[in-house]
Design an enzyme around this catalytic site. Structure first.
Site, PDB file in Angstrom:
ATOM      1  N   HIS A 127      -6.842  -8.772   2.885  1.00 19.62           N
ATOM      2  CA  HIS A 127      -6.029  -7.787   2.155  1.00 19.62           C
ATOM      3  C   HIS A 127      -6.710  -7.225   0.920  1.00 19.62           C
ATOM      4  CE1 HIS A 127      -2.143  -8.349   4.306  1.00 19.62           C
ATOM      5  NE2 HIS A 127      -2.633  -9.560   4.519  1.00 19.62           N
ATOM      6  N   LYS A 150       4.007   0.026  -8.904  1.00 16.52           N
ATOM      7  CA  LYS A 150       3.159  -0.943  -8.208  1.00 16.52           C
ATOM      8  C   LYS A 150       2.661  -1.931  -9.251  1.00 16.52           C
ATOM      9  CE  LYS A 150       0.519   2.599  -6.923  1.00 16.52           C
ATOM     10  NZ  LYS A 150      -0.033   2.624  -5.600  1.00 16.52           N
ATOM     11  N   ARG A 151       1.999  -3.021  -8.816  1.00 21.26           N
ATOM     12  CA  ARG A 151       1.421  -3.923  -9.800  1.00 21.26           C
ATOM     13  C   ARG A 151       0.521  -3.135 -10.749  1.00 21.26           C
ATOM     14  NH1 ARG A 151       2.361  -9.605  -9.444  1.00 21.26           N
ATOM     15  NH2 ARG A 151       0.808  -9.637 -11.086  1.00 21.26           N
ATOM     16  N   LYS A 183      -5.859   0.299  -9.864  1.00 24.19           N
ATOM     17  CA  LYS A 183      -4.806   1.228  -9.453  1.00 24.19           C
ATOM     18  C   LYS A 183      -4.702   2.402 -10.422  1.00 24.19           C
ATOM     19  CE  LYS A 183      -2.086  -2.475  -7.240  1.00 24.19           C
ATOM     20  NZ  LYS A 183      -1.935  -2.089  -5.830  1.00 24.19           N
ATOM     21  N   THR A 220       1.300   0.254   0.398  1.00 24.53           N
ATOM     22  CA  THR A 220       2.470   0.396   1.267  1.00 24.53           C
ATOM     23  C   THR A 220       3.547   1.202   0.532  1.00 24.53           C
ATOM     24  OG1 THR A 220       3.029  -1.839   0.534  1.00 24.53           O
ATOM     25  CG2 THR A 220       2.202  -1.610   2.785  1.00 24.53           C
ATOM     26  N   LYS A 250       6.246   4.164   1.781  1.00 23.07           N
ATOM     27  CA  LYS A 250       7.686   4.212   1.480  1.00 23.07           C
ATOM     28  C   LYS A 250       8.045   5.550   0.853  1.00 23.07           C
ATOM     29  CE  LYS A 250       7.389  -0.689   0.811  1.00 23.07           C
ATOM     30  NZ  LYS A 250       6.992  -1.715  -0.158  1.00 23.07           N
TER      31      LYS A 250
HETATM   32  C1  NBG Z   1      -2.766  -6.078  -1.119  1.00 24.87           C
HETATM   33  C2  NBG Z   1      -3.552  -4.789  -1.256  1.00 24.87           C
HETATM   34  C3  NBG Z   1      -2.719  -3.587  -0.858  1.00 24.87           C
HETATM   35  C4  NBG Z   1      -2.136  -3.813   0.520  1.00 24.87           C
HETATM   36  C5  NBG Z   1      -1.377  -5.131   0.548  1.00 24.87           C
HETATM   37  C6  NBG Z   1      -0.823  -5.454   1.913  1.00 24.87           C
HETATM   38  C7  NBG Z   1      -3.380  -8.271  -2.025  1.00 24.87           C
HETATM   39  C8  NBG Z   1      -4.398  -9.341  -2.088  1.00 24.87           C
HETATM   40  N1  NBG Z   1      -3.675  -7.188  -1.315  1.00 24.87           N
HETATM   41  O1  NBG Z   1      -3.517  -2.438  -0.847  1.00 24.87           O
HETATM   42  O2  NBG Z   1      -4.008  -4.658  -2.580  1.00 24.87           O
HETATM   43  O3  NBG Z   1      -1.276  -2.770   0.878  1.00 24.87           O
HETATM   44  O4  NBG Z   1      -2.242  -6.191   0.186  1.00 24.87           O
HETATM   45  O5  NBG Z   1      -1.824  -5.430   2.875  1.00 24.87           O
HETATM   46  O6  NBG Z   1      -2.338  -8.406  -2.610  1.00 24.87           O
END
Ligand code: NBG
Length: 817
Positions: free
Chosen positions: A350, A541-542, A547, A647, A651
C-alpha cells in the site's frame, strides 16, 4: 428525545409491517435489554434498543451463513489486517437490509428521530486512514458478493485518537469507543488461543461482528482479537501475598490490544507494535486450523481451504507463523509446509514511502520471537541459495533480495518476507503497481514476473453513496433505477442526461442539498457561516507532507492576496480535515498554518462573500459521509508517484466532484475514465520528477521566478497568520525553500494555472453540472465490488456461495472443499 420533523413516509403493506415489528422490538429491548421504563430511558438507551432490534434482524443471516459455509466446506478468503476503519454500523445495516425507511417510521412511532439515534453511535475507528477504510469497504463487498470470507484483526480498546483544534494546534485525546458497550459484537470465549511473545503467553479472545451484504442473505464475520491474561490471577503470587503483582501481570497482558498505533510514527512503541502483529496473526492462523479440523480436513489441505490475504506488511509475520504452526505443532515437513504457505498467502503493498516499509531490528525480533527468527533464517538461506544458482556471482543482488538488511544494525525486511512467502503481490492502482515492480522490488519482479499484479482500489457504493448521499441516491433511483447499488457500472445510464439542462438543474439542486447539510454542520460545530452556493474546494485525508496540504495552503494565501488587491474571484469555501500523527511535527505545523489562515480570512470583511477557510476537527468515517457528497472540487494533489492509490478521490468523484489533481495513484485512472476535459490536471509526472531529481532538485530557481509565491511565503513568514509570531512557521518555510522534499515549489505555478481554470469553469454553471454528472456516471469502475471480484477471481480463487433465506442448507456429502 425530539420527534422527527421529516415528512411522513408512505410505506407499502410489508414495509409498514416491518416498521411496526421494529418498533415493537425496540420497545421490548427497552425493558428486556436496557432494563428501563420509557420515562427513564436516555437517548443512548434508545440507540441501543434500535441497534439490538436491527441486530436481531440480521442474526438469522449470520447464523445461516456460518452454517452454510461449514456444511459446504467452502473455500474461504481470510483477510488479515491490523486496521479496520469501520465507521458506524447502524445505518449501513439498515440500508443493506432494506429497512432504512421502515426504521424511520418505527422511530417516529416511538416519538424518536432515526437521524438523532444514528448520530449517537460511537464510531469504531480502528484504523488510521485509507488502508483501514479499504479493509472495511472490502469486508462489505465480500459479503455483498456472497463470498465466503473472514476478516481478522485486533479489537483495540482505543481506536484512532480524537483530534481537537485548540488555538490552531492539534490536540489529541483517547477514543474510548467501547466505553458504553458495543451492541454489534458477540464475544466468543470458547475461541481463544495462546500466543507466546518474549517468553510470556497471552490469550487472544475472539469478538465477532456481523458484516452484512447488500440485498443478499450473506452476513460474514469480522473476528477481532482481544488480549487477556491466560489466568486472571497468577495464583502463586496471589497466595504468596503478592496480590498487586498478580494483577499487574494481568494488566501487562491486556495492554497488547489497548491502542491502535497512529502511523507515520517512527521509532516509538516498536516493541508493542510487533507484539500486536504476531498476536493477531497467530490467533487468526490458529483459528483457521481449528476451522479446518472442524471440517474434517487435513492440515495439509490448509491452502485448499484458505486464501490468506496480507493487508500491507503488518501481518507479514504470517509467513513465519504459518510455517511454525505447520512444522512445530502439526508435524509437517519443511518442503510441504513451504508449499502450503506459499500457496495460501498473497500480499498487497500500500505504499512506496521508504519510512512506511516495515523493518525490525534483529535484536528486538530475536528477543520477542526467537523461533520465528530461526524459521526466517532458514527461509532466507534456501531462498538465497536458489537465487545464487540462477544468478551466479552477483553478491550485490543477493544483498538486495535478502530478508535481512546487513549493516551495523541488522534488520529484518518484512516486505521481502511477504514477497518471498506469497503467490501474488499486488499494488493498489495501475501506476503504483508499475512502480512496485520497477522501483520497489525490481529484482523480485525479474525473478518472478508472474507474481506481480495490480488490483485498483475501490469503495463501497452502499456506504459512500446510498448511506452518505440520500439526495443524490433518490435522483439516481428515479433516473436509472436502483440497480447501481449492486452494479455500480449502471451509473453509465446517467450519461444520456448530461445533455438535458432540466436534469442538470436537478442534479445541481440535490448537490446543493448536500452542501447545505454540510454548511449547517459547520455552522453548528464551528460557528462559521459558509455559503452553500460558493465552490466547495475540499481536501480531507491524513495530513502528510507527500499529500501536500501545504501546497493548497500556499495557493489559498495567494488567493487571499489577490482578493485583497481587488481582484474579483468567484466565491470559494476551502474545507480541510484530517489527523496528523501525534509525533509528526511538520504535519502538525501544517494544521497550525491552515488554522491560522482560516482565522485571518474568516475575520477579514474584505473576504466576505468571496472566501472562507475551514478546518474540520476529528475527521472520521461519519464526518466523511457528510463531506464527500458536498464537494465541488476534489483536491488530490500529492507528489506524483507517492500516493499509492487514494480512495477519497473515488468517493468524491462518485458523488459528483470534479478533481484537481496530479498524475498520481488512481487519479490517473479516474481522469482516463471521466475524460480529460472533466478533470483539472497539473504538475510534474512521476517520470519527470525522476529526471529532475537526478539533476539535483533545488526549489530556489522555481521560487525566484515566481514573485506571487514569494509574496505568499513572505506573508506567512511575517507572522500574519500566527498572531505576529515570525518564528512559528520557520521549520515549514525553511524546509520548502531549502530542500522541498515533496516538490511543492516545482508544482506550485502549474497548480495556480489549473486553479485559475477552475475559477473560469465554475462560472459556467451548466457546463460545471455536466462535468459533475459525468464524473459520477463514469466512475462505476471504482466500486470495491469490482476490486473484490478481481481478488476473488485472479488471486484467491474463491467462489460465491449464495445463502438461502432462513433456510439452513442440509449438509452435503463429504469431499466438497
Ligand atoms: C494507503 C495509501 C493510499 C491507499 C490506501 C489503500 C497506507 C500504508 N497506504 O494511497 O497511502 O489508497 O493505502 O490502499 O496507509
Amino acid at each position: 428525545m425530539a420527534s422527527s420533523n421529516a415528512p411522513p413516509i408512505d410505506l407499502s403493506g410489508p414495509q409498514l409491517r416491518d416498521a411496526r415489528a421494529l418498533a415493537e422490538s425496540m420497545h421490548r429491548h427497552l425493558f428486556y435489554s436496557q432494563a428501563k421504563s420509557p420515562s427513564l430511558a436516555s437517548p443512548h438507551d434508545h440507540y441501543c434498543c434500535l441497534a439490538l432490534a436491527v441486530r436481531d434482524l440480521l442474526l438469522q443471516n449470520w447464523v445461516d451463513t456460518a452454517e452454510a459455509y461449514t456444511k459446504q466446506h467452502v473455500r474461504t478468503a481470510t483477510y488479515l489486517s491490523a486496521e479496520y476503519l469501520l465507521g458506524p454500523h447502524l445505518e449501513n445495516n439498515l440500508v443493506n437490509l432494506g429497512m432504512r425507511q421502515a426504521a424511520e417510521v418505527a422511530c417516529a412511532e416511538l416519538g424518536l428521530s432515526l437521524e438523532d439515534l444514528i448520530a449517537l453511535e460511537p464510531e469504531p475507528g480502528l484504523g488510521n486512514g485509507g488502508l483501514g477504510r479499504l479493509a472495511a469497504c472490502f469486508q462489505e463487498s465480500m459479503a455483498s458478493l456472497e463470498l465466503p470470507a473472514i476478516g481478522y484483526g485486533i479489537r483495540y480498546e482505543f481506536g484512532i485518537f480524537r483530534q481537537q483544534i485548540q488555538n490552531g494546534h492539534q490536540v489529541e485525546s483517547t477514543d474510548p469507543w467501547l466505553a458504553q458497550g458495543n451492541p454489534w459484537e458477540v464475544m466468543r470465549p470458547e475461541w481463544a488461543y495462546p500466543v507466546t511473545i518474549g517468553g510470556h503467553t497471552v490469550l487472544g479472545v475472539a469478538y465477532d461482528t456481523p458484516i452484512l451484504g447488500y440485498g443478499v442473505h450473506t452476513a460474514n464475520t469480522l473476528r477481532l482479537w482481544s488480549a487477556q491474561a491466560p489466568e486472571s490471577f497468577d495464583f502463586a503470587s496471589f497466595n504468596a501475598g503478592h496480590y498487586t503483582q498478580a494483577v499487574l501481570q494481568k494488566i501487562h497482558s491486556e495492554t497488547l490490544s489497548k491502542v491502535l498505533y497512529p502511523n507515520d510514527e517512527t521509532g516509538q512503541g516498536k516493541q508493542l507494535r510487533l507484539s500486536q502483529q504476531i498476536f493477531f496473526v497467530s490467533c487468526s492462523l490458529q483459528d483457521m486450523f481449528r476451522i479446518l479440523k472442524g471440517q474434517g480436513m487435513a492440515v495439509t489441505q490448509f491452502h485448499e481451504k484458505f486464501a490468506v490475504q496480507l493487508n500491507d506488511t503488518h501481518p507479514a509475520i504470517a509467513v513465519a507463523e504459518l510455517m511454525r504452526l505447520l512444522i512445530d505443532d502439526h508435524g509437517v515437513d519443511w518442503d510441504t509446509a513451504w508449499s502450503i504457505t506459499t500457496s495460501s498467502i498473497s500480499y498487497t503493498n500500500h505504499t512506496l514511502l521508504p519510512e512506511a516499509l516495515e523493518t525490525w531490528g534483529l535484536d528486538l525480533f530475536a528477543h520477542l520471537l526467537p523461533r520465528h527468527l530461526e524459521i526466517i533464517y532458514e527461509i532466507n538461506a534456501r531462498f538465497l541459495r536458489m537465487v545464487r544458482i540462477r544468478y551466479p556471482g552477483q553478491p550485490a543482488l543477493l544483498e538486495r533480495l535478502s530478508l535481512i538488511e546487513e549493516g551495523p544494525y541488522r534488520k529484518l525486511r518484512m516486505a521481502n518476507l511477504a514477497v518471498v512467502g506469497s503467490h501474488h503481490v499486488n499494488g493498489v492502482a495501475e501506476l503504483h503497481s508499475t512502480l512496485v515492480r520497477q522501483q520497489l522490488f525490481p529484482e523480485f519482479a525479474e525473478l518472478w514476473p508472474d507474481k506481480f499484479t495490480n488490483v485498483t482500489n475501490g469503495v463501497t457504493p452502499r456506504r459512500w453513496i446510498a448511506v452518505a448521499n440520500p439526495f443524490l441516491s433518490a435522483l439516481m433511483d428515479e433516473a436509472i433505477g436502483t440497480g447501481w447499488r449492486r452494479d455500480l457500472g449502471e451509473l453509465k445510464g446517467l450519461e444520456p442526461h448530461a445533455g438535458d439542462p432540466a436534469f442538470l438543474e436537478r442534479w445541481r439542486t440535490v448537490r446543493d442539498q448536500s452542501k447545505q447539510r454540510l454548511a449547517n454542520a459547520i455552522h453548528q460545530d464551528l460557528g462559521v457561516l459558509v455559503d452553500p452556493s460558493s465552490l466547495f474546494d475540499v481536501q480531507v485525508k491524513r495530513i502528510h507532507e507527500y499529500k501536500r496540504q501545504h501546497l493548497a495552503a500556499l495557493q489559498i494565501v495567494e488567493r487571499y492576496l489577490r482578493i485583497r488587491n481587488g481582484e474579483d474571484l468567484p466565491p470559494r469555501t476551502f474545507i480541510f480535515g484530517g489527523k496528523a500523527a501525534p509525533g509528526y511535527a511538520m504535519a502538525k505545523l501544517i494544521i497550525r498554518l491552515i488554522s491560522g489562515i482560516a482565522e485571518i480570512v474568516n475575520m477579514d470583511p474584505a473576504m466576505d462573500g468571496r472566501m472562507r477557510v475551514v478546518f474540520l476537527p476529528n475527521f472520521s468515517v461519519s464526518l466523511g459521509q457528510k463531506v464527500y457528497p458536498a464537494v465541488d472540487l476534489s483536491e488530490q494533489i500529492s507528489t506524483a508517484g507517492l500516493e499509492a492509490s487514494g480512495t477519497g478521490n473515488m468517493k468524491m468523484a462518485l458523488n459528483g466532484a470534479v478533481t484537481i489533481g496530479t498524475l498520481d495513484g488512481a487519479n490517473i485512472e479516474i481522469r482516463d475514465l471521466v475524460g480529460h476535459d472533466n478533470f483539472f490536471l497539473f504538475g510534474h509526472t512521476a517520470e519527470q520528477l525522476e529526471v529532475i531529481n537526478r539533476g539535483g532538485y533545488h526549489p530556489m530557481p522555481w521560487l525566484q521566478n515566481d514573485p506571487i509565491a514569494r509574496e505568499a511565503i513572505d506573508l506567512i513568514g511575517s507572522g500574519h497568520f500566527s498572531e505576529g509570531d515570525r518564528d512559528l512557521f520557520d521549520p515549514l518555510l525553511a524546509n520548502l525553500c531549502s530542500s522541498d522534499p515533496f516538490r511543492v515549489m516545482a508544482d506550485l505555478g502549474d497548480y495556480r494555472r489549473a486553479q485559475n481554470s477552475v475559477d473560469d469553469a465554475w462560472l459556467d454553471t451548466t457546463s460545471w453540472n455536466r462535468m459533475s454528472l459525468l464524473n459520477t456516471a463514469r466512475c462505476g469502475f471504482f466500486s470495491s465490488d469490482r476490486s473484490i471480484h478481481e481478488y476473488a477471481e485472479r488471486i484467491w480463487k474463491v467462489k460465491p456461495v449464495p445463502i438461502d433465506a432462513g433456510n439452513l442448507i442440509p449438509s452435503t456429502p463429504s469431499g466438497a472443499s
